[in-house]
Design a protein around this motif. Structure first.
Motif, PDB file in Angstrom:
ATOM      1  N   ILE A   1      56.191 -19.691  32.121  1.00 41.18           N
ATOM      2  CA  ILE A   1      56.685 -20.192  30.815  1.00 41.18           C
ATOM      3  C   ILE A   1      58.134 -19.620  30.492  1.00 41.18           C
ATOM      4  O   ILE A   1      59.063 -20.479  29.845  1.00 41.18           O
ATOM      5  N   ALA A   2      58.202 -18.492  31.036  1.00 36.39           N
ATOM      6  CA  ALA A   2      59.709 -18.047  30.663  1.00 36.39           C
ATOM      7  C   ALA A   2      60.882 -18.850  31.406  1.00 36.39           C
ATOM      8  O   ALA A   2      61.981 -19.182  30.779  1.00 36.39           O
ATOM      9  N   HIS A   3      60.563 -19.417  32.700  1.00 36.82           N
ATOM     10  CA  HIS A   3      61.373 -19.929  33.288  1.00 36.82           C
ATOM     11  C   HIS A   3      61.472 -21.568  32.951  1.00 36.82           C
ATOM     12  O   HIS A   3      62.388 -22.111  33.535  1.00 36.82           O
ATOM     13  N   ALA A   4      60.553 -21.991  32.331  1.00 37.19           N
ATOM     14  CA  ALA A   4      60.621 -23.104  31.745  1.00 37.19           C
ATOM     15  C   ALA A   4      61.258 -23.410  30.453  1.00 37.19           C
ATOM     16  O   ALA A   4      61.598 -24.547  30.129  1.00 37.19           O
ATOM     17  N   LEU A   5      61.362 -22.234  29.774  1.00 34.91           N
ATOM     18  CA  LEU A   5      61.846 -22.530  28.170  1.00 34.91           C
ATOM     19  C   LEU A   5      63.652 -22.523  28.632  1.00 34.91           C
ATOM     20  O   LEU A   5      64.244 -21.997  29.336  1.00 34.91           O
ATOM     21  N   SER A   6      64.285 -23.182  27.356  1.00 36.81           N
ATOM     22  CA  SER A   6      65.897 -22.817  27.368  1.00 36.81           C
ATOM     23  C   SER A   6      66.156 -21.522  26.928  1.00 36.81           C
ATOM     24  O   SER A   6      65.267 -20.832  25.969  1.00 36.81           O
ATOM     25  N   LYS A   7      67.365 -21.110  27.076  1.00 38.06           N
ATOM     26  CA  LYS A   7      67.776 -19.640  26.612  1.00 38.06           C
ATOM     27  C   LYS A   7      67.566 -19.702  25.123  1.00 38.06           C
ATOM     28  O   LYS A   7      67.000 -18.684  24.617  1.00 38.06           O
ATOM     29  N   ARG A   8      67.817 -20.774  24.175  1.00 38.82           N
ATOM     30  CA  ARG A   8      67.748 -20.526  22.792  1.00 38.82           C
ATOM     31  C   ARG A   8      66.473 -20.660  22.235  1.00 38.82           C
ATOM     32  O   ARG A   8      65.874 -19.660  21.583  1.00 38.82           O
ATOM     33  N   HIS A   9      65.387 -21.309  23.081  1.00 41.16           N
ATOM     34  CA  HIS A   9      63.920 -21.377  22.471  1.00 41.16           C
ATOM     35  C   HIS A   9      63.610 -19.851  22.986  1.00 41.16           C
ATOM     36  O   HIS A   9      62.570 -19.462  22.367  1.00 41.16           O
ATOM     37  N   LEU A  10      63.961 -19.434  23.981  1.00 39.32           N
ATOM     38  CA  LEU A  10      63.459 -18.001  24.412  1.00 39.32           C
ATOM     39  C   LEU A  10      63.793 -16.981  23.367  1.00 39.32           C
ATOM     40  O   LEU A  10      62.991 -15.994  22.897  1.00 39.32           O
ATOM     41  N   GLU A  11      65.123 -17.121  23.066  1.00 38.15           N
ATOM     42  CA  GLU A  11      65.699 -16.045  21.883  1.00 38.15           C
ATOM     43  C   GLU A  11      64.998 -16.196  20.530  1.00 38.15           C
ATOM     44  O   GLU A  11      64.476 -15.209  19.928  1.00 38.15           O
ATOM     45  N   ILE A  12      64.727 -17.501  20.234  1.00 37.35           N
ATOM     46  CA  ILE A  12      64.157 -17.898  18.806  1.00 37.35           C
ATOM     47  C   ILE A  12      62.502 -17.122  18.998  1.00 37.35           C
ATOM     48  O   ILE A  12      62.265 -16.495  17.984  1.00 37.35           O
ATOM     49  N   ALA A  13      61.782 -17.475  19.971  1.00 31.98           N
ATOM     50  CA  ALA A  13      60.634 -17.058  20.020  1.00 31.98           C
ATOM     51  C   ALA A  13      60.497 -15.532  20.091  1.00 31.98           C
ATOM     52  O   ALA A  13      59.719 -15.026  19.481  1.00 31.98           O
ATOM     53  N   PHE A  14      61.371 -14.831  21.008  1.00 36.06           N
ATOM     54  CA  PHE A  14      61.507 -13.423  20.938  1.00 36.06           C
ATOM     55  C   PHE A  14      61.722 -12.826  19.313  1.00 36.06           C
ATOM     56  O   PHE A  14      60.974 -11.830  19.107  1.00 36.06           O
TER      57      PHE A  14
END
Length: 273
Positions: free
Chosen positions: A243-256
């Motif tokens: 999942i981590a490698h499939a998400l965009s940088k911004r999506h990962l930051e928002i989710a975090f």
């Protein structure tokens, strides 16, 4: 003693937390402690564990679970070539030292004090992730020693006090110096390994013969909770990596960021609610 049906319900809740923690270990490079500590706090409270040791037991047990989940996550990320091994080698002493310092502090700090540390760090870094701007950088290269080494000690200490694998702090540290979020996440899995292994021994020492601990506890680590969660977390962690490698940088930051806000709000409620 709570009814058997209630104990089974809480066992199911812990198992579900194991699934979530495993996914988080892969997605965010953390050991899942940020979700496990609040769950443990509630479960141990229902089992009448005294307030004076409940948070300490939650943090220590979470640290013990981080060992296999971080190892699993680190292995998966390293296969993808995403881990900064030079940074980890430079922290091979600093991070464990910080974890040991955290255990020493935990031996003397109150339950409320531990929860407030958890809240402060979680909310601070949630805001950093949610409102991140490209110009929010401290530099384009990671600092050299001794500052880098000091950062490792601080990350190890604060993470040990929160019962987390260091992902929250290391992700922020690396991205503030221009490193890609995916590399930060991958490297954080290795940070979790270096923090959690000495952390186990530290929390055993800190809680040795503490009054009010539940059965099957060694110091501030409860092995029943560890045994319930580890097998589940190990199975699902690789899916989190995907999942981590499939998400965009911004999506990962928002989710975090949203995840950290939820955790911080939950602990504030436990203190003042």
């Amino acid at each position: 003693m709570p009814p058997v049906a209630d104990l089974l319900l809480f066992a199911a809740a812990i198992a579900a937390a194991g699934v979530v923690s495993g996914l988080l270990a892969g997605i965010f490079g953390i050991g899942g402690g940020a979700i496990l500590v609040p769950v443990f706090y509630q479960v141990f409270g229902y089992l009448d564990v005294p307030e004076a040791v409940r948070m300490h037991l939650s943090v220590g047990t979470s640290i013990a679970i981080i060992v296999p989940t971080s190892l699993r996550s680190f292995t998966a990320h390293r296969k993808r070539g995403a881990v900064d091994m030079d940074l980890l080698k430079g922290w091979i002493v600093a991070l464990p030292l910080g974890a040991i310092l955290a255990a020493v502090i935990a031996a003397y700090i109150s339950s409320e004090g531990l929860r407030l540390i958890f809240v402060a760090i979680a909310i601070l870094f949630a805001l950093r992730m949610l409102f991140d701007q490209p110009h929010w950088r401290l530099g384009t290269e990671l600092p050299q020693n001794p500052w880098r080494w000091i950062a490792g000690v601080v990350i190890g200490t604060l993470s040990g006090l929160m019962g987390i694998g260091g992902g929250v702090l290391n992700n922020t540290y690396m991205t503030l110096y221009g490193r890609p979020i995916h590399q930060a996440v991958a490297t954080s899995s290795g940070v979790g390994v270096l923090i959690s292994i000495p952390g186990i021994f530290g929390y055993i020492w800190a809680g040795w013969r503490a009054p009010g601990l539940p059965p099957f506890s060694t110091g501030f680590i409860n092995w029943v909770a560890v045994a319930l969660i580890i097998p589940i977390a190990l199975v699902v962690t690789p899916y989190g990596v995907r999942i981590a490698h499939a998400l965009s940088k911004r999506h990962l930051e928002i989710a975090f960021g949203l995840f950290l806000l939820f955790v911080g709000a939950r602990f504030l409620y436990s203190i003042y609610g």
